[in-house]
Design a protein around this motif. Structure first.
Motif: not given
Length: 494
Positions: A105-130
């Motif tokens: 119930t937490g995923v769509p039928a399909q998804l896609a995107g380029k992979l990125a690694y952002r450590g702990y994913c704090g808001a101030d460390t994300l940069g452009d992840v659109r």
């Protein structure tokens, strides 16, 4: 045949154990041998176990309290499974349930995107992840972003999805791979929230398949597990996931009965005894075994509640005792939730709940963790009984695991009913801790939670006696269970 199997397995209990412990183990064997198929909610194996429990309660003199005079409180359920998953990072396919998992119930039928690694994913460390699929460490360390923080930050930044690394550094309850299945069960008619940010869980051992050969995945895992500073980088590999969902409807029943009280003045102060009858059923094999028997989680404690009824042989306590062997605990405390929302007697006539789950008689019982120990007088009762047996009690030493909210007494607490639950405790650095940790690595929610696992028979006998004594104390004393002033768990409206 079932009786023969039970007799054979019961003989694994040493002859030196007392007759009651042998009888308890024999019933545990009947409820969790392979013929019960792991008692998954809504399965034929669960229904067979429910009928066995109902038959034993009837023979013990308990009165049915279910629908239309039966023993059963049927619950209509809706189930969604990920029947098939095709997940790839570049040209590498990830093994579903082994390398990666997700909630249906937490995923769509399909998804896609380029992979990125952002450590702990704090808001101030994300940069452009659109539009990117972002790898984050699912750490639970104080001072670092929480799961909610990470999800909010990635949603606000426009990420396509999050791949959360199951943190091997969370040693109090380490990640367990493989997962049995990807399944969601809910009470029929319960709204399903729309998919927000898709979140998939990654096995730390599979990180190398995502970050590529140019990165030291083991070093990243070690750093993330210790809370060390982590880099942020784009991987650039295409990540794709396609899911095939299967939907079904089923019914599973709570087994409920009542032993009437002997004191008319206390007739409106029932004590509910709960344990969950359901288990995982069939799932992903571990070491060649794909049947999750659920012997200690929670067949053994269903058996113990039945044994209490059999020992009384229809002779009541001063207060009524309601026996509620509930379904769907492993799918989100569904049976107890339904019981509280649709009580067979008015909630105003329920004075307290004693729940049996998360217990492990696999090392000596000299310390008992009591959930909600200081919130109601049931904690005082547990302390008094334990002390009389030379057993110390403690509050939960690992609140970050949220065990308080992961078993059926939680629904009673939320309804304003005093409730209590227990876990075998250990002292740090002891053999008991070693056994405790090992069981959570290799037994908990695994096929290895079966009748062949090592047991401490004296500890089992000790806890059984504790439970019998506690129930009698609570059911027979003059004052009913009550909340303590200042409890943070007591509903504000109560």
């Amino acid at each position: 045949m079932l009786a023969l199997i039970a007799l054979t397995l019961a003989q694994s209990a040493p002859a030196a154990t007392d007759a009651d412990t042998r009888a308890w183990w024999a019933l545990t064997a009947e409820l969790s041998n392979d013929s019960m198929e792991g008692r998954d909610a809504g399965s034929p194996g669960y229904d067979r176990a429910a009928q066995l429990v109902a038959d034993r309660l009837a023979k013990a003199g308990v009165k049915p309290l279910g629908k239309d005079g039966s023993w059963f409180q049927p619950i209509a359920l809706e189930r969604t499974d990920i029947a098939r998953a095709d997940i790839r990072a570049g040209g590498t396919r990830l093994r579903f349930l082994h390398d990666i998992t997700a909630s249906p119930t937490g995923v769509p039928a399909q998804l896609a995107g380029k992979l990125a690694y952002r450590g702990y994913c704090g808001a101030d460390t994300l940069g452009d992840v659109r539009g990117k699929v972002v790898i984050c460490h699912n750490t639970r360390r104080a001072g670092l972003p929480s799961a909610d923080d990470r999800e909010k930050a990635l949603t606000a930044a426009g990420a396509a999805a999050m791949l959360a690394i199951a943190d091997p550094g969370f040693t109090v309850e380490p990640p367990r791979w493989p997962f049995a299945y990807a399944r969601s069960v809910r009470i029929a008619g319960t709204p399903v929230a729309p998919v927000g940010l898709p979140v998939l869980t990654i096995n730390a051992d599979a990180l190398g398949k995502l970050v590529g050969k140019g990165r030291d995945a083991a070093r990243l895992i070690a750093g993330g597990s210790s809370g060390a500073p982590l880099p942020a980088f784009d991987i650039g590999t295409d990540f794709t996931a396609r899911f095939t969902l299967a939907h079904s409807k089923l019914t599973s029943s709570n087994v409920i009965g009542i032993l009437p009280g002997t004191d008319p003045a206390l007739a409106d102060q029932a004590i509910v005894l709960t344990a969950h009858l359901d288990g995982y059923g069939h799932g992903t094999p571990v070491d060649g075994d794909g049947l999750y028997n659920g012997t200690l989680d929670d067949a053994a404690y269903v058996a113990l509640i039945v044994r209490l009824a059999e020992r009384r042989a229809g002779q009541g306590f001063r207060r009524p005792i309601v026996f509620a062997l509930v379904t769907g605990e492993e799918k989100g405390l569904l049976g107890s939730k339904y019981f509280v929302a649709n009580p067979p007697i008015p909630l105003s006539r329920i004075a307290g709940n004693i729940n049996l789950d998360q217990l492990r008689p696999i090392f000596p019982l000299d310390l008992l963790t009591v959930h909600a120990l200081d919130d109601t007088t049931l904690g005082d009762d547990a302390r008094a009984v334990a002390t009389s047996m030379g057993i110390a009690v403690q509050n939960d030493p690992e609140p970050e695991r949220r065990l308080l909210m992961r078993t059926d007494h939680w629904n009673f607490l939320k309804a304003g009913i005093p409730a209590v639950n227990f876990v075998f405790g250990y002292r740090p650095g002891t053999k008991s801790e070693e056994i405790y940790r090992q069981w959570y690595r290799t037994g908990y929610h695994k096929p290895q939670d079966d009748l062949k696992q090592p047991m401490d028979w004296q500890a089992a006998a000790d806890f059984n006696r504790f439970f019998y004594t506690l129930t009698q104390r609570v059911a027979d004393q003059d004052a009913p269970p009550r909340w303590k002033p200042g409890s943070t768990l007591r509903p504000k409206s109560d």
